[in-house]
Each structure stands twice: as C-alpha cells, then as structure tokens.
Design an enzyme around this catalytic site. Sequence first.
Site, short mmCIF file in Angstrom:
data_model
loop_
_atom_site.label_atom_id
_atom_site.label_comp_id
_atom_site.label_asym_id
_atom_site.label_seq_id
_atom_site.Cartn_x
_atom_site.Cartn_y
_atom_site.Cartn_z
N HIS A 70 0.85 -1.20 0.00
CA HIS A 70 0.00 0.00 0.00
C HIS A 70 0.87 1.24 0.00
CE1 HIS A 70 0.32 0.98 4.39
NE2 HIS A 70 0.46 -0.32 4.52
N ASP A 103 -0.48 4.31 0.72
CA ASP A 103 -0.96 5.35 1.64
C ASP A 103 -0.23 5.23 2.96
OD1 ASP A 103 -2.34 2.91 2.22
OD2 ASP A 103 -3.87 4.02 3.33
N ASP A 159 6.32 1.62 6.49
CA ASP A 159 4.90 1.23 6.41
C ASP A 159 4.15 2.08 5.42
OD1 ASP A 159 2.35 0.30 6.91
OD2 ASP A 159 2.16 1.29 8.85
N GLU A 189 -5.11 1.23 2.93
CA GLU A 189 -4.82 0.26 3.99
C GLU A 189 -4.91 0.90 5.37
OE1 GLU A 189 -2.71 -2.52 6.66
OE2 GLU A 189 -2.31 -0.39 6.37
N ASP A 215 4.73 -6.01 4.80
CA ASP A 215 4.07 -4.86 5.42
C ASP A 215 4.16 -4.96 6.93
OD1 ASP A 215 2.60 -2.52 5.66
OD2 ASP A 215 0.66 -3.53 5.48
N HIS A 239 -32.21 1.55 43.53
CA HIS A 239 -31.41 1.92 44.69
C HIS A 239 -30.87 0.64 45.34
CE1 HIS A 239 -30.43 3.40 48.69
NE2 HIS A 239 -30.46 4.62 48.19
N THR A 272 -25.01 4.58 44.95
CA THR A 272 -25.58 3.31 45.39
C THR A 272 -26.68 2.87 44.45
OG1 THR A 272 -26.92 4.59 46.88
CG2 THR A 272 -24.98 3.57 47.82
N ARG A 290 -9.59 -15.04 19.57
CA ARG A 290 -8.65 -15.24 18.47
C ARG A 290 -8.70 -16.73 18.12
NH1 ARG A 290 -6.91 -10.50 16.03
NH2 ARG A 290 -7.37 -8.96 17.64
N SER A 348 -4.87 -10.71 13.32
CA SER A 348 -5.61 -11.08 12.13
C SER A 348 -5.36 -9.95 11.13
CB SER A 348 -7.10 -11.14 12.42
OG SER A 348 -7.33 -11.87 13.61
N HIS A 354 3.48 4.15 12.33
CA HIS A 354 2.34 4.86 12.94
C HIS A 354 2.78 5.89 13.98
CE1 HIS A 354 -1.03 1.81 11.76
NE2 HIS A 354 -0.02 1.73 10.92
#
Lengths: 457, 457
Positions: free
Chosen positions: A87, A89, A120, A153, A180, A213, A315, A328, A399, A427
């Site tokens: 990618h 972007d 990246d 991406e 990547d 309550h 309360t 996962r 994932s 990032h």
Amino acid sequence: MTASDHDLRPHLDTNAADAELFDLLRIPSVSAQEEHKDDMRRAAEFLQGKLARLGFTARVDDTAKHPVVYAERLQAPGKPTVLIYGHYDVQPEAPLEEWLSPPFEPTVRDGRIYARGSTDDKGQAFAHVQGVELLLSRGELPVNVKFLLEGEEEIGSPSLGAYLREHQEELACDVVVISDGSRFASDVPTVTYGLRGLAYIEVRVQGANRDLHSGAYGGAAPNPINALAQIIAKLKDDRGRITIPGFYDDVQALTENERAMWASLPHSDEKFAASIGVSALPGEAGYTTLERLWGRPTLDVNGIWGGYQGEGSKTVIAAKAGAKISMRLVPGQDPERITKLAASYIKSLAPEGATVEVIELHGGQPVAMDLDSPFIAAADRALHKVFGTKAAFARTGGSIPIVADFRAVLGAPVLLVDMGLNEDAPHSPNESFALSDYHNGILTSAYLLRELGESSA
Amino acid sequence: MTASDHDLRPHLDTNAADAELFDLLRIPSVSAQEEHKDDMRRAAEFLQGKLARLGFTARVDDTAKHPVVYAERLQAPGKPTVLIYGHYDVQPEAPLEEWLSPPFEPTVRDGRIYARGSTDDKGQAFAHVQGVELLLSRGELPVNVKFLLEGEEEIGSPSLGAYLREHQEELACDVVVISDGSRFASDVPTVTYGLRGLAYIEVRVQGANRDLHSGAYGGAAPNPINALAQIIAKLKDDRGRITIPGFYDDVQALTENERAMWASLPHSDEKFAASIGVSALPGEAGYTTLERLWGRPTLDVNGIWGGYQGEGSKTVIAAKAGAKISMRLVPGQDPERITKLAASYIKSLAPEGATVEVIELHGGQPVAMDLDSPFIAAADRALHKVFGTKAAFARTGGSIPIVADFRAVLGAPVLLVDMGLNEDAPHSPNESFALSDYHNGILTSAYLLRELGESSA
C-alpha cells in the site's frame, strides 16, 4: 551454473534505489485526510509510471475513495504467477512537533531513512518494485508478476474486498507476497505463514427495567454487572482453557516441527513481560508464550461497562451491563461456528432473573500456509541468500483482514515476508526504515522471485 | 381514667392545621438553589415562630449553608426527652411542566395535598409540631420535647454532623423520632427500627503498562477485565453467600419473632418482581425476600468499566479496569472491619500478572433498635390508637446517614415513624400527601408523645 547462483548484491545500485524511494516518500499520501486527495493520486501515478517503465501493463483504477495501482508482466509462461500486494498510503504525521525531521522530507541519520511511510509500507512495497528492476537489469524475471498497490490500507481497506471480487480473474495467482510488517528480530529473517482469525461478540445483560437503589433493592434485585462477571469468569477454567463446549473441536494441533522451530527462536519471557510491565504472562497451561500467541486460540474481554463509572460512590443497581468479547482463532476453527457456540453457551450461563443477549460484531478466518509448501521452501532459500542464515517461520497472533480476503477470493496462499522491525516505529513520529533493511528487502524480493521461478506452482 | 384514655381525634382542628401547613408549603425552600437562600430563612423563621408561640425556646442557628431550627420545651421533669428531627428544605420542582398545579401553591384534589414538600418532609415534620400543639391544647405535654429541623437534607446534610457534635449536650435525649419516609403499605402503620449500613469500595486492576493489541498479545498478556470479572465472581458462592472470610462473623441473626412478624406482612414476591420487570428475585438462599432486603447483608457491584465501550469492535487488551462494589451491612457488622476484610480478600484473588488496588470510598454504620425497647412498645400503642390496628415493625434496606449520626453522636435510639407512602411521589412532579395521612400523622405524634411519657426512659 544457473541464474540463481549469481550473487545479485553487486548489481544493486543503492544510490538510484534510494533516490527513487525518497521521491515516493516526499508525496504526503495520507489516506485519512481529504486535503491529501491529490497527493494520493500523485503517489499512485508515480508507481504506475515506474512499473510501466519496467515493462508492466500498469494502470490506476479508481475506487470509491483512493485509487488502486494494478500492474502485470506476464512473460514467463509455465512459471508461477506471483501477486505482490502493498500500500502506498500512509498514516497521518501527527504529532508533527515530535518529528526530528519533516515527515515528508526523507532524511538519513545513522543509516536509517526517517520519513512517514518509510517502513509502512512505501519502503517495503517499493523494495519489491526495485527487486523486479534488479532482476530485469540482469535480463531475468522467471515468474509472472502482478502488483496490487492500494491506497486505503491505513483506513481499513474499505474498497479492497470489492476490488478483489471484481478483478478476481485478472488477479488470479499462485501465491501472494506481502511485506508490510516486522520480522521477529533484527538478526532473524522471518516468513510469517499463519495468522489467527477472530470472532468478536458483544454481550448485553439486563436486570430490572430501570436502575434501582442498592439499599432498597439489594438482596432481591438481579444485578446485571455481577451476572456479567459470573458469565465471563465461567468462560475459562483455572488452567486458562476456554470452556465453551466444542470450542477446541476443530483446532489444528501444533506439530512437533513447529513447536521445535519456535522454541529455537530468540525469545525471552522475562524480556517480553518486562516490555509490557507485567510480572507474569498468564495463559493456557501446557504451551509456551509463542505457542499461545501464535498457535492457540484465546478469549479476551476487550471492554466492559455498567452502572456508575464516575468519581466517588453511587448506590445503584444498574439495569444493564455489557461487554465486548473477542476470541482469536487458529487454523481449523470457523468464526461463524465459534460465534454460535459462544453465544449459546453464554446465554446458558445467564443467572436467575437476568436476560442475556449476544450480538455478533465481527469475524475473520484464521489463515495458515502449509509449511511443506514449495513457496515456503523458496522463501527460505531466498532469505538464506540475503542474510546467510536460516529464516524463522513464524505465525502472528493478529488477524490481517486483507490476507483472509486474498485467501477467500483468490484462493491463493499468502507469504508474509516482513522487511521491517518494530523499532521502525510505524504509525509513530520519526518512523524510519534502515537503509540496510531496504537494500536487503530489494535483494529478498529479487531472490524470492527467482526461487519461486524454480518452484513448481 | 388517665389522660391517655382520652380520644384526641375530636379535638384536632384540621382546618387550622391544614391552613398552617399550606402557608409553610408556599415557601419555595429549595436548598439546592442559591436563588432560594432567602426562602430558606423564611421557612426556618416560620417554624421558629410557630414553636415559640407553642412555648418553646426556639431559635434559628446559622450553618455554613442553610440554617437549623432548634427548639426545646423541657417542662416534664423525670420524663423522657424526645428529639424530633425533620427537614424544611425541599427538592427542586423540575420538571415544572409536569406539575398539574403549581408546586408551591398547595392544592387539594381527591383528598390529597399536592405541593413540593407536602410529604417530604414539611408535611411529616409539621405533623409533629401540630401533634405537640394538639396535646398542649388539651393541657398536656408529658415528655420533654426538642425539635431539630434542618434545611440541608435534600443536599446530603453537609452541616448536620458538625451541628450535632457542637450541640451534643443541648441535644441530649432518650429517643429520636423521625418521620421522613413511607410506611410499608397504606393500611399498615409502620415503625422502622433498623437500617442497613454500608461499606463501599472501588477495585482497580492493572494489567500491562499500556493498552495492547489483542491479536499481538492475546494469550500472554494479563487481561485486567477478565481478572476483575474473576474476582467479582468469586465474591459470592452459588447459594448467594458472600465468600469474604469473616464477613458473617458478627451478623446478628434474625430472631424467630422478627421472621414471623415480617412473614405476616402483606408482601408478594410476584408483585415485587413485576414492579421492577424481572422474572426472579435472586439472593441468599434460605431467606425470604423481605429478610434479604432488611435483615441480611449484600454485595452488589454498582459500576464497572474497562477497555472499549464504544460502538462496534476494537481489539484491545486494556491496561486497566475498575469496579465500584458496595456491601450493605446489618447490625453487628462494622463497616471499617468489613472494608478491611473485603480489601484483603479481593487482593488475595488477584490473578497472576494483575495487580489489584482497593480504595475505601464510603462507610455507614448499620442501626437497629432493640425490639423489646419501651419506645417500640409506646409507638405500637400510639399507632394502634390512631389506626386501630397493630403496627408493622420493619427494617429498611437502605442506609440513612443522619440516623447513624444521631446514634453515634447522641447515643440515642432512633424511631422512624413514617407517615407517607411511596405513591406520594417524593422527589417527583406532583408530590402529594393525603390529608388523612397528615391528620393521622398529627394524631400519631400526639399519642406517641403521650405514650412515651408513660414509658420509662
């Protein structure tokens, strides 16, 4: 003596390769920001132009948001077809003030290229373009190559699934190669051959028809937070095994080979625990940390809420409580089946007076490539040529939705050949990519394509 | 024939009593709103003036916020001293548009006085003033009477604790009488002789030093939400008993007398469950609903939080999670000891890799009056005279901090003689007080003071 015995390294013009990558890095192709719409197209056209000059049939395809670059050079009849995905972007640069040099003015310091997108994924994707060029400069390209370089991406690839389905025949291939990510360690070239899947649900528990309550009603009113805690606690036993009936039925067991391979990797539980500031790494009994992270399913509550969350005390017995729970999954497990099993078990755990609803939020198939695959062997040989050491064959705990998409739509196995490192700080401010990793990446791509040309598809 | 054999009812001038209460209700004494500061003082002075006219030494005492009215008439040497507590401040009237008649213009419809403060607590407090006047009109006041009427009850009585301590000697009494609530049912005059106490804590669980990706770390990273759920689930067994070691050590068991008395009250589990929209009333096994609500300790999670609470899915393992947990306590239990036991047990439940912190938020002593007390017997006789039926002796599940304050500072037992009903809708629009309940309240006060005069302090 065959072509594959040549050493490609002396033929790599690193100055030219660096200069071209720097030109790409100077384009602020931030997919999340509308103001960079034209930059997105510029970056796509930069890649299309480059691939066209390398003899590819290359085009820029519009999507609902940012264009896809598609290019192919199919001049190796009878040889495998390799689809290289990447990618162009990048993440937004914020916080700008933390950058030591401008994010879109690539700057080399201590042997590293500092720029947004350097690792990246412009650097890693462009290493493949350069790898192809290197082979072509030697008069060889022993496989059919397709490039699919997307521009969405970093915003979740909203157009890619539809694009794959629309271009299913055109994109047909024997193997998908993606670079990547990060390799296991700086001195460990890595092929990632498996990804976990995901089943993500939301559980909602209702007690009374209104907040009550806790003095007036405590002792008789169902408490949905206590009920939710009870349900969650019952989802695992005291050895960390998930208790949902049937959950493990289809889990593919780790092989002795995989367990031995992972055990030989340079991993330290102590360092791993210290890196996240904990004193222990709890999990399913009977498995090492890497086995639990890569090869075993998990269940984690990702969010929980209910009642009073403010300062001090209130309360109240809440009417509602809820939790986000994700599992996962590993190869063999089907997200849809697991979601059904989980929903039915969780509902069966509803304590007296509480009603439980389970909502399916998200699912993703686990993916694994057969370790005996010729593609794996080809990658091993290629990495050995570049690094002079055996590659690690790892899986990853996360994932990657696009990988499952490739698997599902194209039916092709996916080789993840990561060139970066965690320390590249993708990032984050001051994202970088080691010049040596970029150059080794180019060589890895070239050797891999050459080795794939010798493997039978 | 003694004075107590006279029937007081024919001597009650209901027109005069109503008119005076209406004057008090017309003063918008909203303690929460700064704009009503002068109204607060007007209401206090109204009560002070009235009590002075009845021969009380009466004054308006400034506090940090709203004044306290204190008045005493100590002309019954050798007789018990009764402290009557009430409050002249009221809730804000919002939402104004839902009132069928103006909140500060008392209006009678269907035998009910509609006005803010009619039942809570001007009507009930003023019934005692009128009860005293009724006795005095018959030439009797066989006990020493002190009135303590505060103006900050609806904002949590911030000044009352300090006031009690500063005036501890002056306020000394044999018994405190409070009418500021609802009786068990419209045809069941009720004396409330016990309140639960409270121990309120916050539990904070820390996993890693930052939020983690649940794919990359799931299977090895401690999950503080799962840990918190496990901890909460372990705080009760499957029979609804609290598992904190030592928790029940000091619990005063319900007597056979109490259990029989409560069993005879007109209570329906079905109706109670339907009123809050649930299908079951879970709780500690072996006890009826009223026993669980009034006479047994509880543990409820009042709030919980951690991780992602927004829409859709986020694959995060949170660094932190937390919960607010309160325990209602019964006579015998000490909030401070229970808090310590709970904190120590909860910390001991910390799963591997998680650290648990327990913060004490709030505590309150449980209160119960001895059922064999002569004051209880006096109240029973008084209510029988007014209603012609035996009174219910109930406890309440909530905690009333001022009651514990009276117990702690003055050392006096507290009789809660509620004159209102839940259907009076205190705190809601169209708050009301049945004229018959007001008049019966005046008679109850008068007969109670007379009966207390015959009891030995």
